[in-house]
Design an enzyme around this catalytic site. Structure first.
Site, mmCIF file in Angstrom:
data_model
loop_
_atom_site.group_PDB
_atom_site.id
_atom_site.type_symbol
_atom_site.label_atom_id
_atom_site.label_comp_id
_atom_site.label_asym_id
_atom_site.label_seq_id
_atom_site.Cartn_x
_atom_site.Cartn_y
_atom_site.Cartn_z
ATOM 1 C CE1 TYR A 165 -3.649 2.560 0.413
ATOM 2 C CE2 TYR A 165 -2.287 3.421 2.202
ATOM 3 C CZ TYR A 165 -3.348 3.566 1.324
ATOM 4 O OH TYR A 165 -4.110 4.705 1.351
ATOM 5 C CE LYS A 169 -3.140 5.516 -1.823
ATOM 6 N NZ LYS A 169 -4.176 5.994 -2.759
#
Length: 242
Positions: A165, A169
Site C-alpha cells: 500500500y 502511494k
C-alpha cells in the site's frame, strides 16, 4: 452544454469519496459518483440527492479499460464537460501493516493496478474532457505513508513497514509529478491530497478523524483558484514532504 461545473469522483459510494462528492455538491458542482457496485452506487446517488446534491451515477471499475472508456463516453454524452476529476478509488491489500516479507507478487500487482495504473487509466481517459474546461482540476488521493521523507524521519510512526500500500502511494506521487510536468503549459492543475488517519473500513474505523474531515483537503484542491499550486502534495495543515 450546461454552465454548471461537473466533477467526477472515483470510489465515491462510501467513506472519504462519498464526502468529497457531498462537499463538491455543496460547492455547486454536478457530481458523478464513480463506483463499481451498481447498488452501492445508486444508493449513494440517492443519498446525495436527498441532501441536495445534483448527483448522477457513473459505472466505473478503474482496473478495466472497457469500463473506464465507457465512463468517459457517459460523461461526454451526458454532460459534455468535466471540470474536476478526483481519483479517490483505492485498495489496501490483504492486511495492514503489509510487511514486505509477507506481501505476495499477486497482492502487490493488485494494489498497484488499482492505486496507480487505475489513476493513470482514468486520468488519460478524462483528459480530453478536462482540457475543454476553463479551470480544470485533478486531485489524486495519496497518503502520508507514501511520503519517503516522513517514512525515513526518525520518530515518525506511520504504522509499520509496508510492502504494497505505502509503495503504491509513493509510485502514485511520482506519476502525479510527471503529469504536472507534462501539463505545465496548460491550465490543468493536478495535486495530491493526504486525508490523514481517517476512520473508514480501510482501518476498521480506527482512524482519529472523520470522513468529512478527511475529504476537506481534496475538496480544497479541487476548487483551487487560478493562482493555486500544481504538482504538490498537501494535507489539512499544508505541504507534505515527498
Amino acid at each position: 452544454m450546461s454552465d454548471t461545473m461537473v466533477a467526477l469522483v472515483t470510489g465515491a459510494n462510501k467513506g472519504i469519496g462519498y464526502e468529497i462528492a457531498a462537499g463538491l455538491g455543496a460547492h455547486g458542482y454536478r457530481v458523478g459518483v464513480g463506483a463499481r457496485d451498481a447498488q452501492r452506487r445508486e444508493d449513494a446517488v440517492a443519498k446525495l440527492r436527498a441532501a441536495g446534491v445534483d448527483a448522477f451515477g457513473v459505472p466505473l471499475d478503474v482496473t478495466s479499460d472497457a469500463s473506464v472508456t465507457a465512463a468517459a463516453a457517459l460523461v461526454e454524452e451526458r454532460e459534455g464537460r468535466l471540470d474536476v476529476l478526483v481519483n479517490n478509488a483505492g485498495i489496501l491489500g490483504d492486511t495492514w501493516p503489509d510487511a514486505p516479507t509477507g506481501v505476495t507478487p499477486a497482492v502487490l500487482r493488485r494494489v498497484v493496478e488499482t492505486n496507480v495504473i487505475g489513476v493513470v487509466r482514468v486520468t488519460n481517459a478524462m483528459l480530453p474532457l478536462l482540457r475543454r474546461a476553463p479551470a480544470p482540476r485533478i486531485v489524486n488521493q495519496s497518503s502520508h505513508v507514501g511520503s519517503l521523507g516522513l517514512r525515513t524521519t526518525p520518530g515518525v510512526d506511520l504504522g509499520g513497514a509496508s510492502g504494497a500500500y505505502a509503495p503504491s502511494k509513493t509510485f502514485l506521487n511520482a506519476v502525479t509529478i510527471a503529469f504536472a510536468a507534462e501539463l505545465s503549459d496548460t491550465n490543468i492543475k493536478i495535486n495530491l491530497a493526504c486525508p490523514g488517519y481517517v476512520a473508514t473500513d480501510f482501518n476498521a474505523f480506527a482512524g482519529t478523524s472523520t470522513a468529512t474531515e478527511g475529504a476537506e483537503i481534496a475538496i480544497r484542491l479541487a476548487t483551487l483558484p487560478d493562482d493555486g499550486p500544481t504538482g504538490g502534495m498537501f494535507d489539512a495543515a499544508g505541504t507534505v514532504p515527498w
